[in-house]
Write an enzyme that holds these catalytic residues in place. Structure first.
Site, mmCIF file in Angstrom:
data_model
loop_
_atom_site.group_PDB
_atom_site.id
_atom_site.type_symbol
_atom_site.label_atom_id
_atom_site.label_comp_id
_atom_site.label_asym_id
_atom_site.label_seq_id
_atom_site.Cartn_x
_atom_site.Cartn_y
_atom_site.Cartn_z
ATOM 1 N N GLY A 1 0.795 -1.215 0.000
ATOM 2 C CA GLY A 1 0.000 0.000 0.000
ATOM 3 C C GLY A 1 0.826 1.263 0.000
ATOM 4 N N CYS A 2 1.972 1.238 -0.631
ATOM 5 C CA CYS A 2 2.931 2.333 -0.597
ATOM 6 C C CYS A 2 2.950 3.060 -1.942
ATOM 7 C CB CYS A 2 4.320 1.747 -0.295
ATOM 8 S SG CYS A 2 5.673 2.926 -0.274
ATOM 9 N N GLY A 3 3.325 4.331 -1.922
ATOM 10 C CA GLY A 3 3.486 5.070 -3.164
ATOM 11 C C GLY A 3 4.560 4.490 -4.062
#
Length: 181
Positions: free
Chosen positions: A35-37
């Protein structure tokens, strides 16, 4: 003193993988989060695996939930996300800590070999500097992993030759790997 080949990690299925099995190969080790950029980096990482695995590249994906809680799922959920959204085929390890009291011994070793050298000057690097300075004003003064998608490259002889922060251009990471193969 320990060397890279003294360590092992555990797959999401509970199997032990010994670094000694990678003698003579180039290894890319990356702590990841779903769920990271930086999660879209799975795409170029998978492409490198497809392009260079047959030439001696191994990739170890080690999910970690220590940065913004961005890998909250179970090992099975993380694996499903990666294979469905990014078609990953490289080995994925058990979700683990990369900093602190419960960190994988492998990551302690990697950080001792290649400390933090900065994020660079890109727009995302500036964002990371601002973000981390709020969390830890002294973040630059230790070798801890700063965020998801930090990468270490180990050469064919077990030397940890590079550390790339998540803000590094993936083409630079690929060029490092190509030079070592």
């Amino acid at each position: 003193m320990a060397n890279f080949y003294d360590f092992s990690v555990t797959t999401a299925k509970g199997e032990e993988i010994k670094m000694a099995d990678f003698k003579g190969k180039v290894v890319l080790i990356v702590n990841t989060a779903t769920g990271c950029g930086f999660t879209p980096q799975y795409t170029p990482i998978e492409q490198m695996y497809k392009d260079y695995h047959s030439k001696g590249l191994e990739i170890l994906d080690i999910p970690c939930n220590q940065f913004g809680g961005q890998a909250p799922g179970s090992d099975d959920e993380i694996h499903e996300f990666c294979t469905v959204h990014y078609n990953t085929t490289f080995p994925q390890m058990k979700k683990s800590d990369v900093n602190g009291d419960n960190q994988l011994p492998l990551f302690k070793y990697l950080k001792e070999q290649q400390g933090f050298k900065g994020f660079g000057e890109s727009k995302m690097a500036q964002f990371m500097k601002q973000h981390l300075s709020k969390i830890d004003p002294n973040y630059e003064k230790n070798s801890d992993i700063k965020w998801n998608f930090t990468k270490f490259v180990v050469d064919k002889n077990g030397n940890v030759v590079a550390r790339f922060e998540p803000t590094e251009d993936m083409a630079v990471v690929e060029n490092c790997i190509k030079a070592l193969l």
